[in-house]
Each structure stands twice: as C-alpha cells, then as structure tokens.
Scaffold this motif. Structure first.
Motif, PDB file in Angstrom:
ATOM      1  N   LEU A   1      -9.812  13.389  37.250  1.00 54.54           N
ATOM      2  CA  LEU A   1     -10.717  14.031  36.304  1.00 54.54           C
ATOM      3  C   LEU A   1     -11.150  13.004  35.269  1.00 54.54           C
ATOM      4  N   GLU A   2     -12.453  12.787  35.159  1.00 59.46           N
ATOM      5  CA  GLU A   2     -12.989  11.746  34.292  1.00 59.46           C
ATOM      6  C   GLU A   2     -13.373  12.315  32.940  1.00 59.46           C
ATOM      7  N   GLY A   3     -12.757  11.755  31.880  1.00 63.25           N
ATOM      8  CA  GLY A   3     -13.063  12.218  30.536  1.00 63.25           C
ATOM      9  C   GLY A   3     -11.842  12.156  29.644  1.00 63.25           C
ATOM     10  N   ASP A   4     -12.019  12.631  28.421  1.00 67.48           N
ATOM     11  CA  ASP A   4     -10.943  12.623  27.438  1.00 67.48           C
ATOM     12  C   ASP A   4      -9.981  13.765  27.722  1.00 67.48           C
ATOM     13  N   ALA A   5      -8.696  13.463  27.763  1.00 65.31           N
ATOM     14  CA  ALA A   5      -7.690  14.488  28.029  1.00 65.31           C
ATOM     15  C   ALA A   5      -7.730  15.604  26.990  1.00 65.31           C
ATOM     16  N   ALA A   6      -8.123  15.281  25.761  1.00 65.64           N
ATOM     17  CA  ALA A   6      -8.221  16.306  24.719  1.00 65.64           C
ATOM     18  C   ALA A   6      -9.231  17.383  25.087  1.00 65.64           C
ATOM     19  N   ASP A   7     -10.260  16.999  25.837  1.00 62.62           N
ATOM     20  CA  ASP A   7     -11.279  17.960  26.277  1.00 62.62           C
ATOM     21  C   ASP A   7     -10.895  18.626  27.596  1.00 62.62           C
ATOM     22  N   ILE A   8     -10.187  17.898  28.451  1.00 63.55           N
ATOM     23  CA  ILE A   8      -9.886  18.407  29.789  1.00 63.55           C
ATOM     24  C   ILE A   8      -8.664  19.319  29.818  1.00 63.55           C
ATOM     25  N   LEU A   9      -7.628  18.987  29.071  1.00 62.18           N
ATOM     26  CA  LEU A   9      -6.393  19.778  29.121  1.00 62.18           C
ATOM     27  C   LEU A   9      -6.608  21.269  28.851  1.00 62.18           C
ATOM     28  N   PRO A  10      -7.438  21.646  27.861  1.00 57.92           N
ATOM     29  CA  PRO A  10      -7.628  23.083  27.616  1.00 57.92           C
ATOM     30  C   PRO A  10      -8.319  23.817  28.762  1.00 57.92           C
ATOM     31  N   THR A  11      -8.926  23.089  29.697  1.00 61.37           N
ATOM     32  CA  THR A  11      -9.649  23.734  30.800  1.00 61.37           C
ATOM     33  C   THR A  11      -8.795  23.922  32.049  1.00 61.37           C
ATOM     34  N   LEU A  12      -7.614  23.319  32.069  1.00 58.18           N
ATOM     35  CA  LEU A  12      -6.768  23.378  33.265  1.00 58.18           C
ATOM     36  C   LEU A  12      -6.005  24.701  33.326  1.00 58.18           C
ATOM     37  N   GLN A  13      -5.638  25.094  34.528  1.00 59.61           N
ATOM     38  CA  GLN A  13      -4.981  26.379  34.739  1.00 59.61           C
ATOM     39  C   GLN A  13      -3.476  26.244  35.003  1.00 59.61           C
ATOM     40  N   GLY A  14      -3.084  25.253  35.812  1.00 60.01           N
ATOM     41  CA  GLY A  14      -1.676  25.165  36.169  1.00 60.01           C
ATOM     42  C   GLY A  14      -1.277  26.315  37.086  1.00 60.01           C
ATOM     43  N   PRO A  15       0.006  26.613  37.259  1.00 63.90           N
ATOM     44  CA  PRO A  15       1.104  25.835  36.667  1.00 63.90           C
ATOM     45  C   PRO A  15       1.396  24.578  37.473  1.00 63.90           C
ATOM     46  N   TYR A  16       1.975  23.589  36.780  1.00 64.98           N
ATOM     47  CA  TYR A  16       2.372  22.349  37.420  1.00 64.98           C
ATOM     48  C   TYR A  16       3.894  22.268  37.483  1.00 64.98           C
ATOM     49  N   ASP A  17       4.381  21.695  38.566  1.00 67.15           N
ATOM     50  CA  ASP A  17       5.818  21.498  38.727  1.00 67.15           C
ATOM     51  C   ASP A  17       6.301  20.297  37.920  1.00 67.15           C
ATOM     52  N   LEU A  18       5.423  19.311  37.786  1.00 69.07           N
ATOM     53  CA  LEU A  18       5.769  18.065  37.097  1.00 69.07           C
ATOM     54  C   LEU A  18       4.543  17.550  36.369  1.00 69.07           C
ATOM     55  N   ILE A  19       4.744  17.077  35.149  1.00 68.10           N
ATOM     56  CA  ILE A  19       3.679  16.428  34.381  1.00 68.10           C
ATOM     57  C   ILE A  19       4.190  15.063  33.927  1.00 68.10           C
ATOM     58  N   PHE A  20       3.388  14.032  34.165  1.00 69.65           N
ATOM     59  CA  PHE A  20       3.728  12.678  33.722  1.00 69.65           C
ATOM     60  C   PHE A  20       2.664  12.229  32.733  1.00 69.65           C
ATOM     61  N   MET A  21       3.079  11.913  31.512  1.00 70.08           N
ATOM     62  CA  MET A  21       2.132  11.520  30.471  1.00 70.08           C
ATOM     63  C   MET A  21       2.363  10.062  30.079  1.00 70.08           C
ATOM     64  N   ASP A  22       1.323   9.265  30.269  1.00 68.15           N
ATOM     65  CA  ASP A  22       1.359   7.839  29.934  1.00 68.15           C
ATOM     66  C   ASP A  22      -0.024   7.451  29.457  1.00 68.15           C
ATOM     67  N   SER A  23      -0.370   7.899  28.260  1.00 64.63           N
ATOM     68  CA  SER A  23      -1.718   7.697  27.730  1.00 64.63           C
ATOM     69  C   SER A  23      -1.625   7.176  26.302  1.00 64.63           C
ATOM     70  N   ALA A  24      -2.576   7.516  25.448  1.00 65.21           N
ATOM     71  CA  ALA A  24      -2.555   7.065  24.056  1.00 65.21           C
ATOM     72  C   ALA A  24      -1.348   7.662  23.338  1.00 65.21           C
ATOM     73  N   LYS A  25      -0.483   6.800  22.817  1.00 67.75           N
ATOM     74  CA  LYS A  25       0.764   7.277  22.211  1.00 67.75           C
ATOM     75  C   LYS A  25       0.522   8.173  21.001  1.00 67.75           C
ATOM     76  N   SER A  26      -0.571   7.924  20.285  1.00 70.77           N
ATOM     77  CA  SER A  26      -0.871   8.740  19.105  1.00 70.77           C
ATOM     78  C   SER A  26      -1.273  10.161  19.478  1.00 70.77           C
ATOM     79  N   LYS A  27      -1.553  10.399  20.781  1.00 67.17           N
ATOM     80  CA  LYS A  27      -1.986  11.712  21.242  1.00 67.17           C
ATOM     81  C   LYS A  27      -0.862  12.531  21.882  1.00 67.17           C
ATOM     82  N   TYR A  28       0.286  11.917  22.097  1.00 67.13           N
ATOM     83  CA  TYR A  28       1.372  12.632  22.773  1.00 67.13           C
ATOM     84  C   TYR A  28       1.714  13.961  22.086  1.00 67.13           C
ATOM     85  N   TYR A  29       1.860  13.892  20.778  1.00 67.19           N
ATOM     86  CA  TYR A  29       2.246  15.090  20.016  1.00 67.19           C
ATOM     87  C   TYR A  29       1.181  16.175  20.125  1.00 67.19           C
ATOM     88  N   GLU A  30      -0.077  15.764  20.080  1.00 64.50           N
ATOM     89  CA  GLU A  30      -1.195  16.706  20.187  1.00 64.50           C
ATOM     90  C   GLU A  30      -1.282  17.319  21.586  1.00 64.50           C
TER      91      GLU A  30
END
Length: 235
Positions: A118-147
């Motif tokens: 999925l191409e774009g900013d995760a801040a815009d894409i995450l609210p559009t996803l449905q899930g559920p996911y069995d596993l999530i791996f996050m390795d992106s902008a560290k300042s955004k982890y909390y958000e």
C-alpha cells in the motif's frame, strides 16, 4: 544512510559481531536482497534481528500479516515465507524509490500474489484497514510509533502479536531528555510514552529483546481502547 543508532549497539560490540557473522545466512534470493541492502547501507533489520524474527514467525505461522515500513521489501519477504499459499502480507510505505525496489524484489522472489504494498503515509492508510491481523511488524518512523500503536491494537486479533523494531535508540532511551539532541527529542519523548504505556498494561503481555536497536514484543490479551488514553503533542 543507515540509522546512526545501529552503530551504537545496546549489547557488547563483540557479541553483536558474533551474532551477525555467526548466525546462519539466508539462502537464495532473500539472502541476495539482504546482502544488497547491507552493501549499500540501505536500512533493513540487522541480521541477528532477521534471524530471530524468522524463527518466531516460523513458529507462529500467521495467516494475515501487516507491516508498517517496507523499505526494499526484505522483512516483508521474510514474513511472506511463513504465511503459506492461503496467507497474505500487507505492507505500507510512502517513499517512491523504496516502493519501486520492493516491488522488484517481490517479483524476483515470486511473492507478487502473496504481498500487497500500500503506497502512502501510514497515518492515512491505517484508519482505512479492516483486519484482523495475526501479526503486525512495525519498523517505520520512530516518532510515529506511539501514534500508530492504537491502530495496531485495534487491527490485531486477540492473541495476536505486535513486534516493534528500534525502540532503544542506541540506549539513549534511558537518558534524561536534556541530554538528547533537540533534533531527536520528539522521538525520545514518544518512545518513552510508548514504553510507559505498554510495559505493565493489564491488557497486554510485553517483552523487550536487546537485538539490533531493541525489539518491543506485545501480545494482545484483552480488547482495550488505546485511543482513549493517547497523548499526542503538537511539537
């Protein structure tokens, strides 16, 4: 340029070298992608972290996986090896050059049908996803982890695991904020907010692993609305 914190290992330098050189290399095209990235200092997870992730995911055998931060597709391809023909990896990235390289690597490894980028900013894409996911791996902008964390918990199934990379900032996460350079104080504050939130939360089972620049591993034991307690600063 590779994350400067990766040059400040949180365990003894000799042990890091031992792990990176001693642990078995990946075979085939996945090994080729890892070597390509390391030779050009493209930021991917270090070898010891990749081997650990490969072992854990191989045991979990998730079917639906979400990754936040694709880079050139190394970790997404590693994850895709374990979802089987009926599983799927969804990964998010916003940098055109990384997206182009990742797509080429997915094609090279035959994972075009098993991975959706999925191409774009995760801040815009995450609210559009449905899930559920069995596993999530996050390795992106560290300042955004909390958000991003509340979205991850919302998308993760009960009993699912969230793995977050690079949470120690070369060990500086323990320093007083006044000792932290101003350009990275936001990262320092946000990572500390995240750690304070998850370390003893009753809805979570949490562990820290000192590989690379630190892995934060979280299992969702109970449903909880983390949006309700999120503290987002403007600056």
């Amino acid at each position: 340029m590779k994350n400067e914190m990766m040059e400040r290992p949180v365990v003894q330098k000799e042990l890091v070298t031992f792990m990176r050189e001693g642990l078995k290399a990946f075979d085939g095209k996945l090994g080729e992608v890892e070597a390509y990235a390391n030779e050009r200092r493209i930021p991917i997870i270090p070898h010891e972290t990749a081997v650990f992730l490969n072992l854990i995911v191989g045991q979990l055998k998730p079917k639906q996986v979400l990754e936040i931060g694709t880079a050139i597709g190394f970790s997404a391809s590693l994850l895709a090896q374990h979802v089987g023909e009926d599983g799927h990896v969804t990964t998010i990235d916003r940098f055109d050059i990384m997206i182009e390289r990742a797509k080429a690597n997915f094609k090279k490894m035959g994972f075009e049908d098993r991975i959706t980028l999925l191409e774009g900013d995760a801040a815009d894409i995450l609210p559009t996803l449905q899930g559920p996911y069995d596993l999530i791996f996050m390795d992106s902008a560290k300042s955004k982890y909390y958000e991003f964390f509340p979205y991850c918990m919302d998308l993760l199934k009960l009993g699912g695991m969230l793995i977050i990379d690079d949470v120690f900032q070369g060990g500086t996460i323990l320093h007083d904020e006044k000792e932290i350079p101003k350009r990275v104080r936001k990262i320092h504050r946000r990572l500390n907010l995240l750690l304070d939130l998850v370390m003893d939360h009753p809805a979570l089972e949490t562990s820290l692993v000192p590989l690379g620049d630190g892995l934060l591993m979280i299992v969702k034991k109970e449903a909880f609305d983390f949006f309700s307690i999120l503290e987002i600063e403007e600056n």
